[in-house]
Design a protein around this motif. Sequence first.
Motif, PDB file in Angstrom:
ATOM      1  N   ARG A 114       0.806  -1.222   0.000  1.00 18.73           N
ATOM      2  CA  ARG A 114       0.000   0.000   0.000  1.00 18.73           C
ATOM      3  C   ARG A 114       0.839   1.272   0.000  1.00 18.73           C
ATOM      4  O   ARG A 114       0.311   2.354  -0.265  1.00 18.73           O
ATOM      5  CB  ARG A 114      -0.925   0.018   1.225  1.00 18.73           C
ATOM      6  CG  ARG A 114      -1.962  -1.088   1.252  1.00 18.73           C
ATOM      7  CD  ARG A 114      -2.984  -0.836   2.363  1.00 18.73           C
ATOM      8  NE  ARG A 114      -2.356  -0.814   3.683  1.00 18.73           N
ATOM      9  CZ  ARG A 114      -2.197  -1.877   4.461  1.00 18.73           C
ATOM     10  NH1 ARG A 114      -2.613  -3.062   4.040  1.00 18.73           N
ATOM     11  NH2 ARG A 114      -1.642  -1.780   5.664  1.00 18.73           N
ATOM     12  N   LEU A 115       2.128   1.157   0.290  1.00 18.80           N
ATOM     13  CA  LEU A 115       2.941   2.343   0.522  1.00 18.80           C
ATOM     14  C   LEU A 115       3.657   2.815  -0.737  1.00 18.80           C
ATOM     15  O   LEU A 115       4.016   2.015  -1.608  1.00 18.80           O
ATOM     16  CB  LEU A 115       3.985   2.052   1.608  1.00 18.80           C
ATOM     17  CG  LEU A 115       3.453   1.722   3.005  1.00 18.80           C
ATOM     18  CD1 LEU A 115       4.615   1.387   3.921  1.00 18.80           C
ATOM     19  CD2 LEU A 115       2.630   2.883   3.557  1.00 18.80           C
ATOM     20  N   THR A 116       3.898   4.123  -0.807  1.00 19.74           N
ATOM     21  CA  THR A 116       4.794   4.661  -1.831  1.00 19.74           C
ATOM     22  C   THR A 116       6.226   4.337  -1.412  1.00 19.74           C
ATOM     23  O   THR A 116       6.507   4.097  -0.230  1.00 19.74           O
ATOM     24  CB  THR A 116       4.615   6.177  -1.975  1.00 19.74           C
ATOM     25  OG1 THR A 116       4.885   6.800  -0.716  1.00 19.74           O
ATOM     26  CG2 THR A 116       3.205   6.525  -2.422  1.00 19.74           C
ATOM     27  N   PRO A 117       7.177   4.317  -2.358  1.00 20.53           N
ATOM     28  CA  PRO A 117       8.513   3.814  -2.009  1.00 20.53           C
ATOM     29  C   PRO A 117       9.239   4.614  -0.935  1.00 20.53           C
ATOM     30  O   PRO A 117       9.884   4.023  -0.067  1.00 20.53           O
ATOM     31  CB  PRO A 117       9.263   3.869  -3.350  1.00 20.53           C
ATOM     32  CG  PRO A 117       8.454   4.732  -4.239  1.00 20.53           C
ATOM     33  CD  PRO A 117       7.050   4.596  -3.793  1.00 20.53           C
ATOM     34  N   LEU A 118       9.156   5.944  -0.976  1.00 17.25           N
ATOM     35  CA  LEU A 118       9.882   6.723   0.019  1.00 17.25           C
ATOM     36  C   LEU A 118       9.249   6.603   1.400  1.00 17.25           C
ATOM     37  O   LEU A 118       9.946   6.637   2.418  1.00 17.25           O
ATOM     38  CB  LEU A 118       9.961   8.181  -0.425  1.00 17.25           C
ATOM     39  CG  LEU A 118      10.718   8.420  -1.744  1.00 17.25           C
ATOM     40  CD1 LEU A 118      10.806   9.902  -2.041  1.00 17.25           C
ATOM     41  CD2 LEU A 118      12.107   7.791  -1.693  1.00 17.25           C
ATOM     42  N   VAL A 119       7.937   6.445   1.450  1.00 15.81           N
ATOM     43  CA  VAL A 119       7.276   6.210   2.740  1.00 15.81           C
ATOM     44  C   VAL A 119       7.631   4.820   3.264  1.00 15.81           C
ATOM     45  O   VAL A 119       7.901   4.639   4.460  1.00 15.81           O
ATOM     46  CB  VAL A 119       5.749   6.389   2.609  1.00 15.81           C
ATOM     47  CG1 VAL A 119       5.049   5.976   3.898  1.00 15.81           C
ATOM     48  CG2 VAL A 119       5.412   7.831   2.256  1.00 15.81           C
ATOM     49  N   ALA A 120       7.657   3.838   2.378  1.00 15.82           N
ATOM     50  CA  ALA A 120       8.036   2.480   2.792  1.00 15.82           C
ATOM     51  C   ALA A 120       9.465   2.459   3.313  1.00 15.82           C
ATOM     52  O   ALA A 120       9.772   1.744   4.277  1.00 15.82           O
ATOM     53  CB  ALA A 120       7.895   1.518   1.619  1.00 15.82           C
ATOM     54  N   MET A 121      10.336   3.239   2.691  1.00 11.80           N
ATOM     55  CA  MET A 121      11.727   3.292   3.146  1.00 11.80           C
ATOM     56  C   MET A 121      11.815   3.763   4.588  1.00 11.80           C
ATOM     57  O   MET A 121      12.633   3.258   5.373  1.00 11.80           O
ATOM     58  CB  MET A 121      12.514   4.233   2.229  1.00 11.80           C
ATOM     59  CG  MET A 121      14.005   4.273   2.495  1.00 11.80           C
ATOM     60  SD  MET A 121      14.859   5.331   1.308  1.00 11.80           S
ATOM     61  CE  MET A 121      14.267   6.956   1.832  1.00 11.80           C
ATOM     62  N   LEU A 122      10.956   4.690   4.977  1.00  9.00           N
ATOM     63  CA  LEU A 122      10.965   5.215   6.344  1.00  9.00           C
ATOM     64  C   LEU A 122      10.261   4.275   7.319  1.00  9.00           C
ATOM     65  O   LEU A 122      10.771   3.982   8.406  1.00  9.00           O
ATOM     66  CB  LEU A 122      10.310   6.595   6.370  1.00  9.00           C
ATOM     67  CG  LEU A 122      11.020   7.704   5.579  1.00  9.00           C
ATOM     68  CD1 LEU A 122      10.179   8.967   5.565  1.00  9.00           C
ATOM     69  CD2 LEU A 122      12.399   7.972   6.143  1.00  9.00           C
TER      70      LEU A 122
END
Length: 443
Positions: A276-284
């Motif tokens: 469900r997450l965008t990549p930069l949000v998932a990275m955090l």
Amino acid sequence: MTVIGDVIEEIGTGRPLPPSRDPFLRPPVDLADRAPGAILRSRPVRVALLGLVPQQVSAWQLLYRSNDLHGRPEAAITTVLLPAGADPTAERPLLAFQSAIDAVSERCAPSYVLRAGAFAPGSITQLEWPLVAGALRRGWAVSIADHEGPHGNFGAPREPGYRALDGIRAALRFAPLGLHARTPVAVWGYSGGGMASSWLVEMAPAYAPELDIVGAVLGAPVGDPGQVFLRLNGGRYAGFPAIVIAALRHVYPALGRVMAEDLTASGLRLIDQAARLTPLVAMLRLAHNNVADHLNRSLEEILDEPELRAMFDDMRLGGSAPHCPILVLQPVHDQIIHVDGIDGQVDRYRRAGAAVTYLRDRCSDHFTLLPLSTPLSLDWLADRIAGRPVTDTTTRTVWSVTTAPASRRGLLEMIGTATRVALGLPLRQESEPVLRPARTLAA
């Protein structure tokens, strides 16, 4: 909701509909009867930086017929662009830019995030747009395909190439762009976009041999996804391995079986969250998550299964030789994609007969090399479009790609373009593209 209701909702909210609810993307019933690259429908669209700052360009979206990994017909979409006020009868090249989508979430698809009103915080595509705009100021047409397809198959082999190549075919057939079958095509992508661009040039000789692909710039193009998975799992960038599992569980039955049999309930929640997450949000949010902590068996035992080894072998780049010249750019100290994996991809290309210029940068990291190398990338592609021969197919390690005087001038131009993008000023053609002589194009 009905088609009419969806359209009314889009108009009322000012936001584009997510792809799964967008009636424009619904394939026709006779999809299988269409040739790959055949345009199914088109529409003009408004492009905006981060969904907020309207961009003064000419933009359309093309729905076209393509194929998935298994050769099954599928409707795919690309966003095509011309500079503001461009003369559609003028000769110009086409840039096929593959974005670092790096997500399963449909809200990261370029066809969504590039549109005015889109809301996708953490999307990489939105951050790449100011760099791609430099190609428009050179007078080039641009195609940005949703190369992961309708289900966000991040990491899947071959099919990004099919979708991007069919997107090129559709762009060449779309009359408002003024392109034709002999239009020179340049290819560019970085990180996940470099991986997709690698599949494009690997698949092109067999899948779309009629296209005049003159050169490709592959930035940090992953090389060996299995190696990247193991290096990142449990570390600061562990969100990316989780996204890959979320993407490929429906592509490879062996991975789906492992998830069903060996993944704990907490592991399933982790993978569902990654989807469900965008990549930069998932990275955090997913930093330092280790897949091994969510398994009923050891990760080593699972990865040693023949079907899982075959899956990672299938994903490895370099199995086919591109026919066009290649420029590969890679940070020596890349914190996400280790230089060894790109060394291997380059070596496989060269052993298969490809002409590869390989430039390794000591000072850049994964996040800085793309903007710093943009002037070099566009200049190198402009030389291929003009028909200038490649004179250097060696491997060189430099302190920085910005040391050449031309790169420094290009950085100033890039800053000027980014300023125009941020202010919403017209992105007009600033120079005349130099194309190869017609007799060479027809050869």
